[in-house]
Design a protein around this motif. Structure first.
Motif, PDB file in Angstrom:
ATOM      1  N   LYS A   1       0.844  -1.195   0.000  1.00  0.00           N
ATOM      2  CA  LYS A   1       0.000   0.000   0.000  1.00  0.00           C
ATOM      3  C   LYS A   1       0.880   1.246   0.000  1.00  0.00           C
ATOM      4  O   LYS A   1       1.887   1.309   0.697  1.00  0.00           O
ATOM      5  N   THR A   2       0.459   2.231  -0.810  1.00  0.00           N
ATOM      6  CA  THR A   2       1.203   3.490  -0.906  1.00  0.00           C
ATOM      7  C   THR A   2       0.453   4.655  -0.268  1.00  0.00           C
ATOM      8  O   THR A   2       0.885   5.801  -0.381  1.00  0.00           O
ATOM      9  N   ASP A   3      -0.648   4.348   0.416  1.00  0.00           N
ATOM     10  CA  ASP A   3      -1.443   5.391   1.075  1.00  0.00           C
ATOM     11  C   ASP A   3      -0.562   6.211   2.016  1.00  0.00           C
ATOM     12  O   ASP A   3       0.311   5.675   2.683  1.00  0.00           O
ATOM     13  N   LYS A   4      -0.847   7.489   2.080  1.00  0.00           N
ATOM     14  CA  LYS A   4      -0.157   8.377   3.022  1.00  0.00           C
ATOM     15  C   LYS A   4      -0.857   8.267   4.371  1.00  0.00           C
ATOM     16  O   LYS A   4      -1.917   8.858   4.581  1.00  0.00           O
ATOM     17  N   VAL A   5      -0.295   7.474   5.252  1.00  0.00           N
ATOM     18  CA  VAL A   5      -0.892   7.246   6.570  1.00  0.00           C
ATOM     19  C   VAL A   5       0.156   7.494   7.640  1.00  0.00           C
ATOM     20  O   VAL A   5       1.357   7.541   7.370  1.00  0.00           O
ATOM     21  N   ARG A   6      -0.322   7.617   8.875  1.00  0.00           N
ATOM     22  CA  ARG A   6       0.586   7.806  10.008  1.00  0.00           C
ATOM     23  C   ARG A   6       0.729   6.551  10.845  1.00  0.00           C
ATOM     24  O   ARG A   6       1.688   6.406  11.585  1.00  0.00           O
TER      25      ARG A   6
ATOM     26  N   SER B   1       3.385  -1.179   4.173  1.00  0.00           N
ATOM     27  CA  SER B   1       3.223   0.233   3.857  1.00  0.00           C
ATOM     28  C   SER B   1       4.518   0.782   3.275  1.00  0.00           C
ATOM     29  O   SER B   1       5.548   0.832   3.973  1.00  0.00           O
TER      30      SER B   1
ATOM     31  N   THR C   1       4.884   3.882   2.455  1.00  0.00           N
ATOM     32  CA  THR C   1       5.046   5.177   3.116  1.00  0.00           C
ATOM     33  C   THR C   1       5.765   5.047   4.458  1.00  0.00           C
ATOM     34  O   THR C   1       6.695   5.799   4.750  1.00  0.00           O
ATOM     35  N   LEU C   2       5.345   4.073   5.267  1.00  0.00           N
ATOM     36  CA  LEU C   2       5.911   3.927   6.613  1.00  0.00           C
ATOM     37  C   LEU C   2       7.111   2.982   6.655  1.00  0.00           C
ATOM     38  O   LEU C   2       7.824   2.939   7.660  1.00  0.00           O
TER      39      LEU C   2
END
Length: 115
Positions: free
Chosen positions: A58-63, A98, A100-101
């Motif tokens: 997943k490439t979603d921008k999440v925290r 992730s 992103t993370l």
């Protein structure tokens, strides 16, 4: 783990699938038993010690990884069900990675922590 599975010929990428489900299983707001066809592409699945694992990138921008779990757990459950139907074997775990993370979440571990 995936590199090792690849060297054994037990890594499968971009696996297309079709899954038939009753409409009431997909949408709790209906009691229809009409067949709904779900199609998708599983990013990666691999076999380790005779057990299947599903990995979705997943490439979603999440925290937090929890956000990805909440958003995509149903999707990965469909992947799991499709693999189990196709192979006749149990999927040991579903994993979201992730980008992103730079982290992953194991559904098995996450569900155990919630209990």
């Amino acid at each position: 783990r995936m590199r090792q599975a690849q060297s054994r010929g037990e890594l499968f990428r971009e696996q297309k699938f079709l899954l038939g489900k009753k409409a009431c299983e997909v949408n709790p707001n209906t009691d229809s038993e009409e067949l709904v066809v779900i199609q998708g592409i599983i990013d990666v699945c691999f076999i380790e010690n005779g057990r299947y694992y599903v990995v979705d990138y997943k490439t979603d921008k999440v925290r937090k990884m929890e956000q990805l779990y909440d958003k995509y757990s149903v999707q990965l459950d469909y992947y799991k069900e499709a693999i189990e139907q196709i192979t006749g074997k149990k999927v040991e775990d579903e994993i979201i990675y992730s980008v992103t993370l730079g982290d992953e979440i194991s559904f098995t571990e996450h569900r155990q922590r919630r209990q």
